[in-house]
Design a protein around this motif. Sequence first.
Motif, PDB file in Angstrom:
ATOM      1  N   TRP A 122       0.842  -1.214   0.000  1.00 25.37           N
ATOM      2  CA  TRP A 122       0.000   0.000   0.000  1.00 25.37           C
ATOM      3  C   TRP A 122       0.870   1.255   0.000  1.00 25.37           C
ATOM      4  N   TRP A 126       0.914   4.342  -2.497  1.00 27.64           N
ATOM      5  CA  TRP A 126       0.678   5.713  -2.032  1.00 27.64           C
ATOM      6  C   TRP A 126       1.846   6.629  -2.406  1.00 27.64           C
ATOM      7  N   TYR A 138      -4.786   0.080  -3.358  1.00 26.02           N
ATOM      8  CA  TYR A 138      -6.106  -0.273  -2.821  1.00 26.02           C
ATOM      9  C   TYR A 138      -6.552  -1.652  -3.306  1.00 26.02           C
TER      10      TYR A 138
ATOM     11  N   SER B  29       0.876  14.184   6.525  1.00 22.52           N
ATOM     12  CA  SER B  29       0.344  13.236   5.545  1.00 22.52           C
ATOM     13  C   SER B  29      -0.325  12.081   6.280  1.00 22.52           C
ATOM     14  N   MET B  30      -1.519  11.718   5.826  1.00 20.27           N
ATOM     15  CA  MET B  30      -2.255  10.622   6.435  1.00 20.27           C
ATOM     16  C   MET B  30      -1.442   9.337   6.441  1.00 20.27           C
ATOM     17  N   ALA B  31      -0.775   9.058   5.317  1.00 22.18           N
ATOM     18  CA  ALA B  31      -0.016   7.813   5.213  1.00 22.18           C
ATOM     19  C   ALA B  31       1.129   7.815   6.217  1.00 22.18           C
ATOM     20  N   ARG B  32       1.852   8.927   6.284  1.00 27.09           N
ATOM     21  CA  ARG B  32       2.981   8.988   7.210  1.00 27.09           C
ATOM     22  C   ARG B  32       2.504   8.887   8.652  1.00 27.09           C
ATOM     23  N   ALA B  72      -5.587   3.169   7.592  1.00 26.47           N
ATOM     24  CA  ALA B  72      -5.187   4.170   6.602  1.00 26.47           C
ATOM     25  C   ALA B  72      -6.287   4.326   5.556  1.00 26.47           C
ATOM     26  N   VAL B  73      -6.867   3.192   5.144  1.00 23.96           N
ATOM     27  CA  VAL B  73      -7.926   3.230   4.135  1.00 23.96           C
ATOM     28  C   VAL B  73      -9.147   3.979   4.672  1.00 23.96           C
ATOM     29  N   VAL B  76      -8.562   7.842   5.075  1.00 25.08           N
ATOM     30  CA  VAL B  76      -8.648   8.559   3.805  1.00 25.08           C
ATOM     31  C   VAL B  76     -10.101   8.620   3.344  1.00 25.08           C
ATOM     32  N   ALA B  84      -7.615  14.186   2.576  1.00 26.76           N
ATOM     33  CA  ALA B  84      -6.669  13.215   3.120  1.00 26.76           C
ATOM     34  C   ALA B  84      -5.618  12.813   2.100  1.00 26.76           C
ATOM     35  N   LEU B  85      -5.931  13.014   0.809  1.00 29.00           N
ATOM     36  CA  LEU B  85      -4.929  12.694  -0.205  1.00 29.00           C
ATOM     37  C   LEU B  85      -3.898  13.805  -0.329  1.00 29.00           C
TER      38      LEU B  85
END
Lengths: 314, 190
Positions: A122, A126, A138, B29-32, B72-73, B76, B84-85
């Motif tokens: 993922w 990203w 995804y 960042s959402m991912a971080r 995470a999914v 977002v 969130a992106l």
Amino acid sequence: MSDASSLTTVGLPGLLLWAAALLALAVGAVVLDGVLAARSEGAPLRPSLTRVVDETARLLRQRRRAPLSADTLVWRVGSSGLVVAALLMVAVVPFGDHVVSDLDVGIVWFNTMDVLVWALVWLLGWGANSAHSLVGGYRFLALALAYELPLMFALVAPGVGAASLRLGDVAAAQSGLWFVVWMPVAFAVYCLGVVAFSVWGPFAVPAGHDLAGGVFAELSGVDRLLAQAGRYALLAAGALFAVPLFLGGGAGPVLPGWLWVPVKAGVLLALFVLARRALPSVRPERLMEVGWVVLLPAVLVQDLVVAVVVAVRG
Amino acid sequence: MSGVLVDIGFWVLGVLAVASAVVVFVVDSMARATYALALSFVAVGLALLLLQQNYVGVVTVLMMVMEMAVMAVYMVMYMGMNPALMPMSMVHDKRAALAVSVAAFVVLGAGALLVPWPVRRGVPSPDVTAALGESLMGKQMLVMVVVSPVMVATIVGGIVLASGRTRYDRFGDDLDVRTPRDPERGGVGR
């Protein structure tokens, strides 16, 4: 708990040998896949034999590029982590009487590493800051939710059969009969899980051509090399791990135990590679129902059968 | 493992756990943020290995990485209009949040440091994981056995109440439609 296994721990220096075995199997998979591709296209076979060297040299010389505002840190963690996860998987696999780490929870360790792949793929999707990659990421999670629980319960069966989570004990418990013979459902689901977490064959849609390469879309240079190597390494690691889990470990005639392990893994790995051309792609949203309505109950019944057999045998 | 190695491992993992937990609120960042939290949990899971709780430690890493991948999914997905992106702040109501979190950290940290820890009597059991399970669950097994079906029933009931579509939407008013009318087709031909 069964008797403590009598394995010799070689520790971290020995990891180099394990890495070499993993690399050899992964290279074998690349060559076999190339030969099959060339044969199906009627192209000359010779270039596919040196494809590993050619492609490695090409990617090492290629300049790394990244899309605008790519999250480089996250992206590189994703691309370089797959190889690490595969190597950590095989660190607990005994080759004959030797093992890098004789971890008492080896089966759970493998499961943890394959869950790590969720995060890595993922993040790979990203990090590129590209719509194609993100959709690929995804897609992988959609597949992962479908295959992971059946895979987890497939891993339970050998553990229950051997009354131990230690790989040495699991291999030793198969001296009479290989687990693959009386746990066929668990073995089949395990193989499906391995092919799926390696983003391979029918489960390669996260990196599909319809997405311009999906999670691999923007990768270049050494990042692409590592990510592709990680994919083959995961496939090889899954095949290696199946040997102590289902295929009797190092047991076999003539050859020494440490050699039987990669030989058996090589045969299984070849079947995985062949499956790529034999099976159609799976749509991510379709696998969920197959995984939870068909595979999960099937593998739970398998676990029940194994538990009853173990309880009756005493 | 020798005592010094355990000490080094404890401090490295402890600092990593706290530092990556702080990073969760620093990054944009959402991912971080999500995976910084995952790293913090991984450090905690690995610290459990220092207690010889191999099973508990490895399972903690497994569950937390899986949980963060799914979280995470959701993060977002629920962020509306998908900022969130894009880069975004990870904190709301900064002052109050900072005060509450610092206070909680100080109270818990002080508790861990000041509580009179018992001195070890005897030797640890050979299988500490089984001993831990026994002392956590042994006397409460009946309660656990009762609670788990209640929890499952609650989850199923919650989903049934929250779901916008019922079986009558899927199979028709007389429940006689063979192939359910689902927005997504399933994989087993239903």
